[in-house]
Design a protein around this motif. Structure first.
Motif, PDB file in Angstrom:
ATOM      1  N   ARG A  96      15.665  19.519  -3.511  1.00 45.19           N
ATOM      2  CA  ARG A  96      16.056  18.109  -3.241  1.00 45.19           C
ATOM      3  C   ARG A  96      17.501  17.695  -3.373  1.00 45.19           C
ATOM      4  N   LEU A  97      17.902  18.210  -4.694  1.00 46.61           N
ATOM      5  CA  LEU A  97      19.241  17.854  -5.100  1.00 46.61           C
ATOM      6  C   LEU A  97      20.327  18.274  -4.185  1.00 46.61           C
ATOM      7  N   THR A  98      19.775  19.469  -3.476  1.00 51.02           N
ATOM      8  CA  THR A  98      20.883  20.038  -2.531  1.00 51.02           C
ATOM      9  C   THR A  98      20.763  19.407  -1.225  1.00 51.02           C
ATOM     10  N   GLU A  99      19.513  19.059  -0.874  1.00 52.37           N
ATOM     11  CA  GLU A  99      19.637  18.244   0.400  1.00 52.37           C
ATOM     12  C   GLU A  99      20.231  16.853   0.364  1.00 52.37           C
ATOM     13  N   GLY A 100      20.115  16.064  -0.823  1.00 53.01           N
ATOM     14  CA  GLY A 100      20.771  15.135  -1.403  1.00 53.01           C
ATOM     15  C   GLY A 100      22.078  15.101  -1.273  1.00 53.01           C
ATOM     16  N   ARG A 101      22.826  16.216  -1.816  1.00 47.14           N
ATOM     17  CA  ARG A 101      24.115  16.414  -1.837  1.00 47.14           C
ATOM     18  C   ARG A 101      24.743  16.503  -0.269  1.00 47.14           C
ATOM     19  N   ARG A 102      24.108  17.267   0.430  1.00 43.97           N
ATOM     20  CA  ARG A 102      24.531  17.484   1.849  1.00 43.97           C
ATOM     21  C   ARG A 102      24.297  16.149   2.804  1.00 43.97           C
ATOM     22  N   SER A 103      23.306  15.432   2.425  1.00 42.49           N
ATOM     23  CA  SER A 103      23.324  13.940   3.003  1.00 42.49           C
ATOM     24  C   SER A 103      24.333  13.187   2.586  1.00 42.49           C
ATOM     25  N   LEU A 104      24.591  13.080   1.221  1.00 42.21           N
ATOM     26  CA  LEU A 104      25.767  12.409   0.751  1.00 42.21           C
ATOM     27  C   LEU A 104      27.176  12.919   1.394  1.00 42.21           C
ATOM     28  N   GLY A 105      27.391  14.008   1.488  1.00 37.75           N
ATOM     29  CA  GLY A 105      28.679  14.274   2.367  1.00 37.75           C
ATOM     30  C   GLY A 105      28.484  13.710   3.620  1.00 37.75           C
ATOM     31  N   LEU A 106      27.626  13.870   4.359  1.00 38.14           N
ATOM     32  CA  LEU A 106      27.479  13.443   5.746  1.00 38.14           C
ATOM     33  C   LEU A 106      27.616  11.720   5.775  1.00 38.14           C
ATOM     34  N   PHE A 107      26.982  10.931   4.795  1.00 38.61           N
ATOM     35  CA  PHE A 107      27.076   9.528   4.642  1.00 38.61           C
ATOM     36  C   PHE A 107      28.444   9.097   4.423  1.00 38.61           C
ATOM     37  N   GLN A 108      29.575   9.939   3.677  1.00 41.36           N
ATOM     38  CA  GLN A 108      30.688   9.677   3.393  1.00 41.36           C
ATOM     39  C   GLN A 108      31.564   9.674   4.410  1.00 41.36           C
ATOM     40  N   HIS A 109      31.315  10.066   5.522  1.00 43.29           N
ATOM     41  CA  HIS A 109      32.224  10.321   6.843  1.00 43.29           C
ATOM     42  C   HIS A 109      32.576   8.962   7.100  1.00 43.29           C
ATOM     43  N   HIS A 110      33.697   8.606   7.620  1.00 44.41           N
ATOM     44  CA  HIS A 110      34.092   7.114   7.956  1.00 44.41           C
ATOM     45  C   HIS A 110      33.412   6.653   9.159  1.00 44.41           C
ATOM     46  N   ASP A 111      32.800   7.339  10.125  1.00 47.84           N
ATOM     47  CA  ASP A 111      31.876   6.803  11.017  1.00 47.84           C
ATOM     48  C   ASP A 111      30.549   6.352  10.543  1.00 47.84           C
ATOM     49  N   ALA A 112      30.047   6.996   9.405  1.00 49.63           N
ATOM     50  CA  ALA A 112      28.842   6.461   8.838  1.00 49.63           C
ATOM     51  C   ALA A 112      28.909   5.145   8.132  1.00 49.63           C
ATOM     52  N   ILE A 113      30.016   5.265   7.204  1.00 48.56           N
ATOM     53  CA  ILE A 113      30.362   3.922   6.531  1.00 48.56           C
ATOM     54  C   ILE A 113      30.804   2.792   7.423  1.00 48.56           C
ATOM     55  N   ALA A 114      31.402   3.117   8.528  1.00 49.45           N
ATOM     56  CA  ALA A 114      31.794   1.875   9.424  1.00 49.45           C
ATOM     57  C   ALA A 114      30.654   1.655  10.391  1.00 49.45           C
ATOM     58  N   GLY A 115      29.661   2.440  10.667  1.00 48.19           N
ATOM     59  CA  GLY A 115      28.877   2.422  11.652  1.00 48.19           C
ATOM     60  C   GLY A 115      29.180   2.768  13.227  1.00 48.19           C
ATOM     61  N   THR A 116      30.264   3.330  12.960  1.00 47.25           N
ATOM     62  CA  THR A 116      31.014   3.684  14.450  1.00 47.25           C
ATOM     63  C   THR A 116      30.643   5.117  14.942  1.00 47.25           C
ATOM     64  N   GLY A 117      29.474   5.637  14.369  1.00 44.78           N
ATOM     65  CA  GLY A 117      29.119   6.887  15.256  1.00 44.78           C
ATOM     66  C   GLY A 117      28.492   6.732  16.363  1.00 44.78           C
ATOM     67  N   ARG A 118      28.231   7.659  17.286  1.00 43.30           N
ATOM     68  CA  ARG A 118      27.319   7.720  18.431  1.00 43.30           C
ATOM     69  C   ARG A 118      26.026   7.490  17.996  1.00 43.30           C
ATOM     70  N   ASP A 119      25.223   6.943  18.874  1.00 38.29           N
ATOM     71  CA  ASP A 119      23.966   6.578  18.811  1.00 38.29           C
ATOM     72  C   ASP A 119      22.895   7.894  18.073  1.00 38.29           C
ATOM     73  N   PRO A 120      23.238   8.910  18.764  1.00 37.24           N
ATOM     74  CA  PRO A 120      22.186  10.191  18.217  1.00 37.24           C
ATOM     75  C   PRO A 120      22.586  10.409  16.693  1.00 37.24           C
TER      76      PRO A 120
END
Length: 128
Positions: A96-120
Motif C-alpha cells: 500500500r505504501l509503495t502504491e501510495g508513493r507512486r500515485s503521489l509522484g503522479l499527482f505532483q505533476h503540474h498537469d495533475a495539480i492544475a487540472g490541465t491533463g487530458r481527459d483519460p
C-alpha cells in the motif's frame, strides 16, 4: 529561509488544509542526479532551520517516508531466497505504501495539480 516561509504562508491562505504542497521543478527537470541532490540538500537545510525554530510555528514532517523506510527494512529482514515470506504482516502495508508513493509522484505533476491533463489522464487520477 524566512522569505521563503513568508511566501509559503501567503500561499497557504488560499487553501483550507493545514498542509501545503509545494511542487518543485517542471517538465525535463531533475534529469541529472546533481539537480536532485542540489534541490534536496537546499531544502534539507531549510527544513532543519524550520524545525530548530519552534517560534516560527511550522512543522516539516516526513512521517510517511519514515514509515515506508521502516517497513522496507522489516521486509528485507524477513525474506527467504529473495522472496517475501507469505503471511508477513508488513507485506500488505509495504504494498500500500509503495502504491501510495507512486500515485503521489503522479499527482505532483503540474498537469495533475492544475487540472490541465487530458481527459483519460484526469480519469486515471480519479481512479487512483
Amino acid at each position: 529561509a524566512l522569505l521563503l516561509l513568508d511566501q509559503y504562508r501567503q500561499k497557504s491562505r488560499l487553501f483550507r488544509s493545514p498542509v501545503l504542497l509545494v511542487p518543485l521543478g517542471d517538465d525535463f527537470r531533475y534529469v541529472e542526479s546533481k539537480e536532485w541532490d542540489a534541490q534536496f540538500n537546499n531544502y534539507q537545510k531549510l527544513f532543519d532551520y524550520f524545525n530548530q525554530h519552534p517560534e516560527l510555528h511550522i512543522k516539516v514532517i516526513g512521517a510517511t517516508e519514515i514509515l515506508y523506510t521502516l517497513t522496507l527494512a522489516e521486509m528485507r529482514r524477513f525474506r527467504k531466497d529473495g522472496r517475501l515470506v507469505k503471511g508477513f504482516p508488513a507485506r500488505e502495508h509495504y504494498q500500500r505504501l509503495t502504491e501510495g508513493r507512486r500515485s503521489l509522484g503522479l499527482f505532483q505533476h503540474h498537469d495533475a495539480i492544475a487540472g490541465t491533463g487530458r481527459d483519460p489522464v484526469v480519469i486515471d487520477y480519479g481512479i487512483r
